[in-house]
Design a protein around this motif. Structure first.
Motif, PDB file in Angstrom:
ATOM      1  N   THR A   1      65.219  -5.719 -31.071  1.00 17.26           N
ATOM      2  CA  THR A   1      63.985  -5.179 -31.800  1.00 17.26           C
ATOM      3  C   THR A   1      64.210  -5.125 -33.111  1.00 17.26           C
ATOM      4  O   THR A   1      63.317  -4.617 -33.945  1.00 17.26           O
ATOM      5  N   LYS A   2      65.370  -5.398 -33.616  1.00 18.52           N
ATOM      6  CA  LYS A   2      65.727  -5.145 -35.264  1.00 18.52           C
ATOM      7  C   LYS A   2      65.545  -3.925 -35.734  1.00 18.52           C
ATOM      8  O   LYS A   2      65.483  -3.712 -36.912  1.00 18.52           O
ATOM      9  N   GLU A   3      65.842  -2.905 -34.863  1.00 20.78           N
ATOM     10  CA  GLU A   3      65.659  -1.396 -35.249  1.00 20.78           C
ATOM     11  C   GLU A   3      67.108  -0.962 -35.415  1.00 20.78           C
ATOM     12  O   GLU A   3      67.922  -1.416 -34.678  1.00 20.78           O
ATOM     13  N   VAL A   4      67.101   0.163 -36.285  1.00 18.57           N
ATOM     14  CA  VAL A   4      68.496   0.923 -36.532  1.00 18.57           C
ATOM     15  C   VAL A   4      68.606   1.799 -35.232  1.00 18.57           C
ATOM     16  O   VAL A   4      67.872   2.577 -35.069  1.00 18.57           O
ATOM     17  N   VAL A   5      69.605   1.562 -34.290  1.00 22.68           N
ATOM     18  CA  VAL A   5      69.849   2.309 -33.326  1.00 22.68           C
ATOM     19  C   VAL A   5      71.224   3.234 -33.202  1.00 22.68           C
ATOM     20  O   VAL A   5      71.497   3.828 -32.198  1.00 22.68           O
ATOM     21  N   ALA A   6      71.905   2.855 -34.178  1.00 20.21           N
ATOM     22  CA  ALA A   6      73.170   3.535 -34.250  1.00 20.21           C
ATOM     23  C   ALA A   6      73.918   3.151 -35.774  1.00 20.21           C
ATOM     24  O   ALA A   6      73.468   2.703 -36.527  1.00 20.21           O
ATOM     25  N   ALA A   7      75.230   3.700 -35.809  1.00 18.87           N
ATOM     26  CA  ALA A   7      75.697   3.680 -37.178  1.00 18.87           C
ATOM     27  C   ALA A   7      77.426   3.847 -36.763  1.00 18.87           C
ATOM     28  O   ALA A   7      77.758   4.389 -35.883  1.00 18.87           O
ATOM     29  N   GLU A   8      77.925   3.545 -37.706  1.00 18.54           N
ATOM     30  CA  GLU A   8      79.545   3.702 -38.083  1.00 18.54           C
ATOM     31  C   GLU A   8      79.861   4.494 -39.270  1.00 18.54           C
ATOM     32  O   GLU A   8      79.280   4.038 -40.278  1.00 18.54           O
TER      33      GLU A   8
ATOM     34  N   LYS B   1      67.864  17.932 -36.685  1.00 22.15           N
ATOM     35  CA  LYS B   1      66.861  18.784 -36.936  1.00 22.15           C
ATOM     36  C   LYS B   1      65.631  18.148 -37.114  1.00 22.15           C
ATOM     37  O   LYS B   1      64.627  18.350 -37.143  1.00 22.15           O
ATOM     38  N   LEU B   2      65.797  16.768 -37.869  1.00 18.55           N
ATOM     39  CA  LEU B   2      64.668  15.810 -38.145  1.00 18.55           C
ATOM     40  C   LEU B   2      64.050  14.787 -37.009  1.00 18.55           C
ATOM     41  O   LEU B   2      63.129  14.365 -37.173  1.00 18.55           O
ATOM     42  N   GLY B   3      64.940  15.206 -35.863  1.00 20.03           N
ATOM     43  CA  GLY B   3      64.179  14.398 -34.744  1.00 20.03           C
ATOM     44  C   GLY B   3      64.506  13.093 -34.654  1.00 20.03           C
ATOM     45  O   GLY B   3      63.797  12.172 -34.044  1.00 20.03           O
ATOM     46  N   CYS B   4      65.400  12.527 -35.408  1.00 21.36           N
ATOM     47  CA  CYS B   4      66.015  10.882 -35.727  1.00 21.36           C
ATOM     48  C   CYS B   4      67.175  10.782 -35.279  1.00 21.36           C
ATOM     49  O   CYS B   4      67.809   9.777 -35.998  1.00 21.36           O
ATOM     50  N   SER B   5      67.923  11.154 -34.428  1.00 21.30           N
ATOM     51  CA  SER B   5      69.207  11.240 -34.238  1.00 21.30           C
ATOM     52  C   SER B   5      69.685   9.976 -33.337  1.00 21.30           C
ATOM     53  O   SER B   5      68.910   9.168 -32.829  1.00 21.30           O
ATOM     54  N   VAL B   6      70.439   9.216 -34.066  1.00 21.65           N
ATOM     55  CA  VAL B   6      71.412   7.880 -33.359  1.00 21.65           C
ATOM     56  C   VAL B   6      72.761   8.381 -33.160  1.00 21.65           C
ATOM     57  O   VAL B   6      73.347   8.914 -34.020  1.00 21.65           O
ATOM     58  N   PRO B   7      73.300   7.397 -32.274  1.00 22.16           N
ATOM     59  CA  PRO B   7      74.882   7.496 -32.146  1.00 22.16           C
ATOM     60  C   PRO B   7      75.624   7.103 -33.213  1.00 22.16           C
ATOM     61  O   PRO B   7      75.153   6.013 -33.828  1.00 22.16           O
ATOM     62  N   ILE B   8      76.573   7.901 -33.591  1.00 22.09           N
ATOM     63  CA  ILE B   8      77.501   7.452 -34.817  1.00 22.09           C
ATOM     64  C   ILE B   8      78.838   7.378 -34.417  1.00 22.09           C
ATOM     65  O   ILE B   8      79.443   8.354 -33.811  1.00 22.09           O
ATOM     66  N   SER B   9      79.530   6.215 -34.719  1.00 21.16           N
ATOM     67  CA  SER B   9      80.985   5.810 -34.291  1.00 21.16           C
ATOM     68  C   SER B   9      81.690   6.711 -35.183  1.00 21.16           C
ATOM     69  O   SER B   9      81.610   6.424 -36.574  1.00 21.16           O
ATOM     70  N   ILE B  10      82.837   7.257 -35.072  1.00 17.32           N
ATOM     71  CA  ILE B  10      83.885   7.793 -36.002  1.00 17.32           C
ATOM     72  C   ILE B  10      85.290   7.163 -35.576  1.00 17.32           C
ATOM     73  O   ILE B  10      85.620   7.256 -34.359  1.00 17.32           O
ATOM     74  N   ASN B  11      85.779   6.574 -36.548  1.00 19.08           N
ATOM     75  CA  ASN B  11      87.270   6.033 -36.462  1.00 19.08           C
ATOM     76  C   ASN B  11      88.104   7.071 -36.106  1.00 19.08           C
ATOM     77  O   ASN B  11      88.296   8.072 -36.948  1.00 19.08           O
TER      78      ASN B  11
ATOM     79  N   ASP C   1      73.218 -12.937 -26.604  1.00 18.63           N
ATOM     80  CA  ASP C   1      72.631 -11.735 -26.029  1.00 18.63           C
ATOM     81  C   ASP C   1      73.513 -10.751 -26.178  1.00 18.63           C
ATOM     82  O   ASP C   1      73.922  -9.791 -25.494  1.00 18.63           O
ATOM     83  N   ALA C   2      74.254 -10.731 -27.380  1.00 13.68           N
ATOM     84  CA  ALA C   2      74.842  -9.140 -28.095  1.00 13.68           C
ATOM     85  C   ALA C   2      73.909  -8.222 -28.260  1.00 13.68           C
ATOM     86  O   ALA C   2      72.743  -8.674 -28.074  1.00 13.68           O
ATOM     87  N   ASP C   3      74.412  -7.133 -28.057  1.00 13.01           N
ATOM     88  CA  ASP C   3      73.353  -5.803 -28.154  1.00 13.01           C
ATOM     89  C   ASP C   3      73.177  -5.305 -29.602  1.00 13.01           C
ATOM     90  O   ASP C   3      71.871  -5.068 -29.797  1.00 13.01           O
ATOM     91  N   LEU C   4      74.168  -5.078 -30.189  1.00 12.33           N
ATOM     92  CA  LEU C   4      74.211  -4.650 -31.502  1.00 12.33           C
ATOM     93  C   LEU C   4      74.675  -5.494 -32.612  1.00 12.33           C
ATOM     94  O   LEU C   4      75.991  -5.949 -32.453  1.00 12.33           O
TER      95      LEU C   4
ATOM     96  N   GLU D   1      70.886   8.474 -48.342  1.00 15.64           N
ATOM     97  CA  GLU D   1      70.002   7.200 -48.064  1.00 15.64           C
ATOM     98  C   GLU D   1      69.954   6.716 -46.658  1.00 15.64           C
ATOM     99  O   GLU D   1      68.951   6.524 -46.265  1.00 15.64           O
ATOM    100  N   PHE D   2      71.032   7.094 -45.869  1.00  6.91           N
ATOM    101  CA  PHE D   2      71.171   6.768 -44.236  1.00  6.91           C
ATOM    102  C   PHE D   2      70.147   7.707 -43.674  1.00  6.91           C
ATOM    103  O   PHE D   2      69.362   7.521 -42.730  1.00  6.91           O
ATOM    104  N   VAL D   3      70.212   9.374 -44.106  1.00  2.66           N
ATOM    105  CA  VAL D   3      69.307  10.141 -43.397  1.00  2.66           C
ATOM    106  C   VAL D   3      67.707   9.646 -43.666  1.00  2.66           C
ATOM    107  O   VAL D   3      66.846   9.720 -42.841  1.00  2.66           O
ATOM    108  N   TYR D   4      67.423   9.095 -44.999  1.00  2.09           N
ATOM    109  CA  TYR D   4      66.006   8.694 -45.361  1.00  2.09           C
ATOM    110  C   TYR D   4      65.635   7.824 -44.600  1.00  2.09           C
ATOM    111  O   TYR D   4      64.595   7.433 -44.010  1.00  2.09           O
ATOM    112  N   LEU D   5      66.662   6.505 -44.360  1.00  2.84           N
ATOM    113  CA  LEU D   5      66.358   5.352 -43.618  1.00  2.84           C
ATOM    114  C   LEU D   5      65.880   5.620 -42.315  1.00  2.84           C
ATOM    115  O   LEU D   5      64.915   5.028 -41.915  1.00  2.84           O
ATOM    116  N   LEU D   6      66.425   6.835 -41.679  1.00  2.84           N
ATOM    117  CA  LEU D   6      66.093   7.007 -40.234  1.00  2.84           C
ATOM    118  C   LEU D   6      64.875   7.957 -40.092  1.00  2.84           C
ATOM    119  O   LEU D   6      64.246   7.723 -39.071  1.00  2.84           O
TER     120      LEU D   6
END
Length: 556
Positions: free
Chosen positions: A330-337, A385-395, A529-532, A546-551
Motif C-alpha cells: 500500500t506504500k503507507e506508513v504503518v509502523a516505525a522504529e 490522542k490524535l487517533g493515528c497510532s502505529v506500532p513503534i519498535s524500541i531497541n 513478498d516482504a511486508d514492510l 515531524e513524525f507526528v505530523y506525518l501520521l
C-alpha cells in the motif's frame, strides 16, 4: 618526626611558667602560651597543636566555654586536651570530660603524672592521625589504597615505579544500579581479590594494587617493557572478564585496560592523565590500549563524551527520532522504529555509533534505554490522542533485557503512560539472547502474554538464526541491511533473501527489510513478498514533531 607542639592555657603566669619548664625537662620544648580561652581559640584556629593544657577557671573565657567552642567548631576532634584543675575539684573535672577533655592534672603538678599523661595523650593523638591518614589513602570497602594513595606513592622519593595499568569493569555501574552499593562493593572486592591472586602467583614486577575509582582498578609495576606490559594487561583482563556471580544472579563482565610505560621524570598528575587517556582508547574489539600521545586528542574527546553523556541521560537531553516503516503493497506508513540521537551543545550531533558503545562500556546503557523507552511511550500517547497510532519498535539492550525486573518495569511504564500495549514492539538482537536461550524464551513469553510485540533485529548476522526461529516467541523478523546491499552484486543474494522472507512467512512472522535505498530494491521487495520496508528510499529518521505530523496530517 617533628617535636610535639603544645599550648598552655592559664591566666596565671607562674602556672604557665612552671608547666612549660617541666615539659621541657621531659623533652617537649615546643610550647606556646595563652592567658585565657579566647586567646587560645584564636591560636588553635591558626596553628596546629598536638596537645592542649587547659585551665578551667579563667577570666574573659573559662575552660568550659573554650571546650564548648572547640567542640562546635570541630577543633577538638583529634586534639587531646588535658585540664588543669585544683586537686579537690572533681565535679568540674567530670564536667570538663563530658565536654571533650581527654584527662586532667591537679595543681601543683606531679612530675610523674605529668610525664605519663602527656605521653598517653600524645600516643592517642598519633594513633588518631594514623587512622585518619589510613582513611584518606585507603578504600574501606576493598582494603586497597585509593587514588589519593596512588598519588602519594607516585610522589614519594622512594618510588621506583616504571609503569602502570588501569582496569575498567564495564558492568560495575549496572551492579550498582540493580543491587545497590553494598553488593557493588562486594563485587569490586571479589574482582580485586582475583587480581591479587593473579599478581601474587605470576607477576612479581607488580608493586601495588589500587582502587582508582568506583569501577577502576590500577596497578603499578617496575617493568618498562611495553610488549610485556601489554601481555600482562591482556592476561589480567581475560581473568577479570567473563561470567561473574553477583548476589543471586550473574553477569558477563568485559574488562578493558589502559597501559602507561616510561614513567621516569613524569609527574603524578601526568601519570593519572595518561592512564585515563589510555583507557579511553580501548573498546570491546581492542580491550587493551598502550598510551600514545598522538591519540590524546581522540582520547580526550572520548573522556568528554563519556562525562557529558551521563549528564545528557540524567537531564533527559537525548532525543528520539522515528524512522517510518512502509507497507510494501500500500506504500503507507504503518509502523516505525525509535532511534536515539544526541545533539551536543558544543560538539554538535554525535553519532550513535560513537556514544552507544561508550554507554555500553560504562554501565549507562540501561539508563539510556529507559530514556528512549519512556520518550517513545510519550510519543505513542500523543499519537493515540490524535487517533493515528502505529506500532513503534524500541531497541532493547542486553543489559536491560537481562535485568530481573525487566518485564515488570516495561509493564509498569506502559501502564503509567497509559499507552495501548499492542503498539509497543520490543526489538532485540540475536546476541542479546545468546547467553541463555532458555531464560530468553521465558522472558519473551512473559512479555507477549502482557501484549507486547517482539521483533528479532539484525536477522542473518548471527550464527544460529535459523534454529532460533523455532524456539523464540516472535512476531516480527527484521532482515539486516547487508542482505539488501548484496542484491546488486550476486544473484545468489536475491535467492537467499527471497528464501528468508518465505521461511519467515512459513513461521507466521511479519518481515521488515532494513536499508532499502533505491527503486530497484523496492521492486525486489515487492517481488519477494516482504511486508514492510525501512530505509532512506522512503524516509530518513524524523524528529518527533515531524513524525507526528506525518501520521496526523490529512490524506489528500
Amino acid at each position: 618526626m617533628s617535636e610535639p607542639r603544645m599550648l598552655i592555657v592559664d591566666d596565671h603566669d607562674d602556672n604557665r611558667y612552671t608547666l612549660i619548664r617541666r615539659l621541657r625537662r621531659l623533652g617537649y620544648p615546643d610550647c606556646d602560651e595563652a592567658e585565657n580561652g579566647q586567646v587560645a581559640l584564636e591560636m588553635i584556629r591558626e596553628n596546629t597543636y598536638d596537645l592542649v593544657f587547659l585551665d578551667l577557671m579563667m577570666p574573659v573565657m573559662d575552660g568550659f566555654s573554650t571546650l564548648r567552642a572547640m567542640r562546635e567548631e570541630g577543633l577538638s576532634d583529634h586534639l587531646p586536651i588535658i585540664m588543669i584543675s585544683a586537686a579537690d575539684d572533681l565535679e568540674n573535672v567530670a564536667k570538663g570530660i563530658e565536654l571533650g577533655a581527654e584527662d586532667y592534672l591537679s595543681k601543683p603538678f606531679n612530675p610523674t603524672l605529668l610525664s605519663a599523661r602527656t605521653a598517653s595523650a600524645l600516643e592517642k593523638r598519633s594513633k588518631a592521625i594514623a587512622n585518619l591518614n589510613a582513611a584518606k589513602y585507603c578504600d574501606p570497602a576493598s582494603g586497597l589504597k585509593n587514588k589519593q594513595g596512588l598519588i602519594e606513592d607516585l610522589d614519594s622519593e622512594a618510588s621506583n615505579v616504571s609503569a602502570a595499568i588501569i582496569f575498567k569493569m564495564s558492568k560495575y555501574s549496572m551492579v550498582m544500579s540493580s543491587y545497590g552499593n553494598d553488593i557493588a562493593n562486594r563485587y569490586f572486592s571479589s574482582q580485586a581479590k582475583t587480581l591479587r591472586s593473579m599478581v601474587d602467583l605470576e607477576y612479581p614486577e607488580v608493586k601495588e594494587i589500587y582502587r582508582f575509582n568506583d569501577d577502576l582498578l590500577s596497578i603499578t609495576l617496575e617493568s618498562n617493557d611495553s610488549n610485556s606490559l601489554v601481555q600482562i594487561a591482556h592476561s589480567l583482563c581475560r581473568k577479570l572478564s567473563g561470567r561473574k556471580q553477583v548476589d543471586n544472579g550473574a553477569l558477563n563482565e568485559e574488562v578493558v585496560a589502559g597501559v602507561v610505560a616510561d614513567l621516569d621524570e613524569v609527574t603524578s598528575t601526568d601519570i593519572l592523565q595518561r592512564l585515563t587517556s589510555s583507557l579511553a582508547q580501548t573498546c570491546s574489539n581492542a580491550p587493551v590500549a598502550l598510551y600514545d600521545s598522538e591519540h590524546t586528542s581522540q582520547a580526550l574527546r572520548r573522556i568528554r563524551v563519556e562525562a557529558d553523556l551521563k549528564d545528557a541521560i540524567d537531564q533527559q537531553l537525548l532525543e528520539v527520532f522515528f524512522q517510518p516503516q512502509v507497507n510494501v503493497s500500500t506504500k503507507e506508513v504503518v509502523a516505525a522504529e525509535a532511534l536515539v540521537r544526541w545533539k551536543h551543545t558544543e560538539l554538535g550531533m554525535i553519532s550513535p555509533g560513537e556514544f552507544i558503545p561508550i554507554a555500553e562500556e560504562n554501565g549507562m546503557i540501561v539508563a539510556l534505554g529507559e530514556v528512549v523507552f519512556i520518550k517513545t511511550l510519550k510519543t505513542l500517547k500523543t499519537l493515540d490522542k490524535l487517533g493515528c497510532s502505529v506500532p513503534i519498535s524500541i531497541n532493547i539492550g542486553s543489559d536491560h533485557f537481562l535485568m530481573h525486573n525487566f518485564v515488570s518495569w516495561c509493564s509498569e511504564a506502559v501502564e503509567r503512560e497509559q499507552v495501548p500495549v499492542q503498539f509497543v514492539k520490543l526489538e532485540l538482537t540475536e546476541s542479546t539472547l545468546l547467553n541463555s536461550v532458555e531464560e530468553g524464551v521465558k522472558v519473551l513469553s512473559q512479555l507477549r502474554s502482557k501484549g507486547f510485540k517482539i521483533a528479532l533485529d539484525d536477522f542473518g548476522t548471527g550464527y544460529s538464526s535459523l534454529s532460533y526461529l523455532l524456539e523464540l516467541p516472535l512476531d516480527q523478523l527484521k532482515i539486516d541491511k547487508q542482505f539488501v546491499d548484496m542484491l546488486d552484486k550476486d544473484k545468489r543474494s536475491e535467492n537467499l533473501l527471497s528464501h528468508l522472507v518465505g521461511l519467515a512467512h512459513e513461521l507466521d512472522l511479519q518481515v521488515v527489510v532494513e536499508g532499502v535505498e533505491n527503486e530497484a530494491q523496492v521492486s525486489f521487495m515487492e517481488h519477494a513478498d516482504a511486508d514492510l520496508i525501512q530505509g532512506f528510499y522512503y524516509y530518513k529518521p524524523l524528529p518527533q514533531q515531524e513524525f507526528v505530523y506525518l501520521l496526523s496530517k490529512p490524506v489528500n
